[in-house]
Design a protein around this motif. Sequence first.
Motif, PDB file in Angstrom:
ATOM      1  N   LEU A   8      11.203  79.704  63.428  1.00 53.54           N
ATOM      2  CA  LEU A   8      11.163  78.554  62.415  1.00 53.54           C
ATOM      3  C   LEU A   8       9.895  77.811  62.689  1.00 53.54           C
ATOM      4  CD1 LEU A   8      11.874  77.071  60.007  1.00 53.54           C
ATOM      5  CD2 LEU A   8      13.489  75.447  61.636  1.00 53.54           C
ATOM      6  N   TRP A   9       9.180  77.612  63.974  1.00 57.09           N
ATOM      7  CA  TRP A   9       8.138  77.002  64.444  1.00 57.09           C
ATOM      8  C   TRP A   9       6.796  77.672  63.531  1.00 57.09           C
ATOM      9  CZ3 TRP A   9       5.871  72.877  65.143  1.00 57.09           C
ATOM     10  CH2 TRP A   9       5.045  72.581  65.712  1.00 57.09           C
ATOM     11  N   TYR A  11       6.951  79.110  60.894  1.00 58.91           N
ATOM     12  CA  TYR A  11       6.707  78.413  59.481  1.00 58.91           C
ATOM     13  C   TYR A  11       6.335  76.824  59.371  1.00 58.91           C
ATOM     14  CZ  TYR A  11       8.735  82.779  57.904  1.00 58.91           C
ATOM     15  OH  TYR A  11       9.029  84.327  57.791  1.00 58.91           O
ATOM     16  N   LEU A  12       6.610  76.210  60.415  1.00 54.05           N
ATOM     17  CA  LEU A  12       6.216  74.684  60.438  1.00 54.05           C
ATOM     18  C   LEU A  12       4.879  74.248  60.957  1.00 54.05           C
ATOM     19  CD1 LEU A  12       9.905  73.440  61.650  1.00 54.05           C
ATOM     20  CD2 LEU A  12       9.240  73.713  59.227  1.00 54.05           C
ATOM     21  N   ARG A  13       4.423  75.087  61.973  1.00 58.61           N
ATOM     22  CA  ARG A  13       3.205  74.529  62.627  1.00 58.61           C
ATOM     23  C   ARG A  13       1.946  74.723  61.583  1.00 58.61           C
ATOM     24  NH1 ARG A  13       1.512  79.868  66.171  1.00 58.61           N
ATOM     25  NH2 ARG A  13       1.711  81.379  64.441  1.00 58.61           N
ATOM     26  N   GLN A  14       1.020  73.980  61.903  1.00 62.13           N
ATOM     27  CA  GLN A  14      -0.212  73.898  61.489  1.00 62.13           C
ATOM     28  C   GLN A  14      -0.028  73.446  60.111  1.00 62.13           C
ATOM     29  OE1 GLN A  14      -1.753  77.801  61.911  1.00 62.13           O
ATOM     30  NE2 GLN A  14      -2.549  77.298  64.138  1.00 62.13           N
ATOM     31  N   GLU A  15       0.819  72.534  59.725  1.00 61.17           N
ATOM     32  CA  GLU A  15       1.009  71.946  58.221  1.00 61.17           C
ATOM     33  C   GLU A  15       1.178  72.730  57.242  1.00 61.17           C
ATOM     34  OE1 GLU A  15      -1.409  68.225  57.465  1.00 61.17           O
ATOM     35  OE2 GLU A  15      -1.705  67.909  59.721  1.00 61.17           O
ATOM     36  N   GLN A  16       1.958  73.753  57.524  1.00 63.32           N
ATOM     37  CA  GLN A  16       2.075  74.858  56.340  1.00 63.32           C
ATOM     38  C   GLN A  16       2.781  74.464  55.398  1.00 63.32           C
ATOM     39  OE1 GLN A  16       2.490  79.143  58.065  1.00 63.32           O
ATOM     40  NE2 GLN A  16       2.757  78.224  59.843  1.00 63.32           N
ATOM     41  N   LEU A  17       3.842  73.615  55.378  1.00 64.10           N
ATOM     42  CA  LEU A  17       4.409  72.916  54.347  1.00 64.10           C
ATOM     43  C   LEU A  17       3.962  71.726  53.830  1.00 64.10           C
ATOM     44  CD1 LEU A  17       8.075  73.633  55.851  1.00 64.10           C
ATOM     45  CD2 LEU A  17       6.828  75.044  54.396  1.00 64.10           C
ATOM     46  N   GLY A  18       2.796  71.200  54.285  1.00 64.61           N
ATOM     47  CA  GLY A  18       1.905  70.002  53.671  1.00 64.61           C
ATOM     48  C   GLY A  18       2.343  68.855  54.542  1.00 64.61           C
ATOM     49  N   ARG A  20       2.895  67.248  58.788  1.00 62.46           N
ATOM     50  CA  ARG A  20       2.886  67.710  60.188  1.00 62.46           C
ATOM     51  C   ARG A  20       4.217  67.625  61.010  1.00 62.46           C
ATOM     52  NH1 ARG A  20       0.536  64.908  65.381  1.00 62.46           N
ATOM     53  NH2 ARG A  20       0.252  66.617  66.760  1.00 62.46           N
ATOM     54  N   PHE A  21       4.520  68.784  61.553  1.00 62.15           N
ATOM     55  CA  PHE A  21       5.917  68.689  62.390  1.00 62.15           C
ATOM     56  C   PHE A  21       5.633  68.838  63.759  1.00 62.15           C
ATOM     57  CE2 PHE A  21       7.639  70.002  58.436  1.00 62.15           C
ATOM     58  CZ  PHE A  21       9.033  69.500  58.382  1.00 62.15           C
ATOM     59  N   ARG A  22       6.334  68.011  64.802  1.00 63.27           N
ATOM     60  CA  ARG A  22       6.367  68.373  66.121  1.00 63.27           C
ATOM     61  C   ARG A  22       7.507  68.898  66.469  1.00 63.27           C
ATOM     62  NH1 ARG A  22       3.991  62.710  68.542  1.00 63.27           N
ATOM     63  NH2 ARG A  22       2.250  62.294  66.891  1.00 63.27           N
ATOM     64  N   ARG A  23       7.469  69.863  67.821  1.00 59.58           N
ATOM     65  CA  ARG A  23       8.740  70.348  68.168  1.00 59.58           C
ATOM     66  C   ARG A  23       8.872  69.416  69.636  1.00 59.58           C
ATOM     67  NH1 ARG A  23       6.596  75.368  71.637  1.00 59.58           N
ATOM     68  NH2 ARG A  23       4.434  74.851  71.624  1.00 59.58           N
ATOM     69  N   GLN A  24      10.387  69.650  69.764  1.00 65.24           N
ATOM     70  CA  GLN A  24      10.821  69.119  71.151  1.00 65.24           C
ATOM     71  C   GLN A  24      10.366  67.522  71.435  1.00 65.24           C
ATOM     72  OE1 GLN A  24      13.105  71.074  73.009  1.00 65.24           O
ATOM     73  NE2 GLN A  24      13.016  72.113  71.098  1.00 65.24           N
ATOM     74  N   ASP A  33      14.665  68.926  67.743  1.00 58.92           N
ATOM     75  CA  ASP A  33      13.979  70.119  67.759  1.00 58.92           C
ATOM     76  C   ASP A  33      12.632  70.046  67.211  1.00 58.92           C
ATOM     77  OD1 ASP A  33      16.092  71.587  69.364  1.00 58.92           O
ATOM     78  OD2 ASP A  33      17.208  72.012  67.186  1.00 58.92           O
ATOM     79  N   PHE A  34      12.732  69.548  65.902  1.00 61.09           N
ATOM     80  CA  PHE A  34      11.479  69.418  65.162  1.00 61.09           C
ATOM     81  C   PHE A  34      11.656  68.159  64.363  1.00 61.09           C
ATOM     82  CE2 PHE A  34      12.468  74.135  65.206  1.00 61.09           C
ATOM     83  CZ  PHE A  34      11.368  74.536  65.828  1.00 61.09           C
ATOM     84  N   ILE A  35      10.231  67.496  64.226  1.00 61.77           N
ATOM     85  CA  ILE A  35      10.299  66.325  63.383  1.00 61.77           C
ATOM     86  C   ILE A  35       9.102  66.216  62.811  1.00 61.77           C
ATOM     87  CG2 ILE A  35       9.568  65.014  65.546  1.00 61.77           C
ATOM     88  CD1 ILE A  35      11.265  62.421  64.410  1.00 61.77           C
ATOM     89  N   SER A  36       9.038  65.496  61.608  1.00 58.99           N
ATOM     90  CA  SER A  36       7.766  64.971  60.971  1.00 58.99           C
ATOM     91  C   SER A  36       7.982  63.480  61.320  1.00 58.99           C
ATOM     92  CB  SER A  36       7.951  65.517  59.424  1.00 58.99           C
ATOM     93  OG  SER A  36       6.757  64.588  58.877  1.00 58.99           O
ATOM     94  N   LEU A  37       7.295  62.865  61.617  1.00 59.86           N
ATOM     95  CA  LEU A  37       7.283  61.495  61.860  1.00 59.86           C
ATOM     96  C   LEU A  37       6.958  60.757  60.856  1.00 59.86           C
ATOM     97  CD1 LEU A  37       5.430  61.287  65.487  1.00 59.86           C
ATOM     98  CD2 LEU A  37       7.713  61.076  64.976  1.00 59.86           C
ATOM     99  N   LYS A  38       6.166  61.099  59.889  1.00 59.29           N
ATOM    100  CA  LYS A  38       5.638  60.633  58.590  1.00 59.29           C
ATOM    101  C   LYS A  38       6.829  60.555  57.625  1.00 59.29           C
ATOM    102  CE  LYS A  38       0.826  59.775  59.349  1.00 59.29           C
ATOM    103  NZ  LYS A  38       0.246  58.559  58.803  1.00 59.29           N
ATOM    104  N   GLN A  39       7.494  61.728  57.705  1.00 58.63           N
ATOM    105  CA  GLN A  39       8.394  61.964  56.650  1.00 58.63           C
ATOM    106  C   GLN A  39       9.895  61.404  57.218  1.00 58.63           C
ATOM    107  OE1 GLN A  39       8.569  63.891  53.485  1.00 58.63           O
ATOM    108  NE2 GLN A  39       6.282  63.230  53.862  1.00 58.63           N
ATOM    109  N   ARG A  40       9.798  61.124  58.420  1.00 54.87           N
ATOM    110  CA  ARG A  40      11.111  60.586  59.248  1.00 54.87           C
ATOM    111  C   ARG A  40      12.281  61.754  59.166  1.00 54.87           C
ATOM    112  NH1 ARG A  40      10.562  56.206  61.654  1.00 54.87           N
ATOM    113  NH2 ARG A  40      12.561  55.616  61.942  1.00 54.87           N
ATOM    114  N   LEU A  41      11.801  62.815  59.161  1.00 52.07           N
ATOM    115  CA  LEU A  41      12.585  64.207  58.976  1.00 52.07           C
ATOM    116  C   LEU A  41      12.976  65.098  60.273  1.00 52.07           C
ATOM    117  CD1 LEU A  41      14.155  65.985  56.784  1.00 52.07           C
ATOM    118  CD2 LEU A  41      11.800  67.130  56.463  1.00 52.07           C
TER     119      LEU A  41
END
Length: 104
Positions: A8-9, A11-18, A20-24, A33-41
């Motif tokens: 999954l990482w 697909y998520l890394r380098q803002e590929q979905l528009g 930024r996600f962080r892991r762990q 596992d993964f979080i988008s801080l700005k999206q609170r997701l």
Amino acid sequence: MTDAESLLWHYLRQEQLGVRFRRQHVIGDYIVDFISLKQRLIIEIDGGYHNDIVQQQEDRIRQNWLESMGYKVIRFTNEEVFYHIETVISTIKDNINLDLPFKV
């Protein structure tokens, strides 16, 4: 990372979905596992041990706390990531609010 998280990482890394996600990432007493801080997701990948009744209760407590802190939590099983990655990515995209401000 587990194999499912690693996949999954990809697909998520380098803002590929528009976004930024962080892991762990640490939140309170938990590591998500993964979080988008700005999206609170938050995205959680559940392995087989999450089928255990006690683990399911702990997962509910954890998820309730994270949601009380204003986060949205979506969960996928390892099998969903391995065998239905397109559906997983589509679900994540459906939960991203591109109207929120974020850095490109």
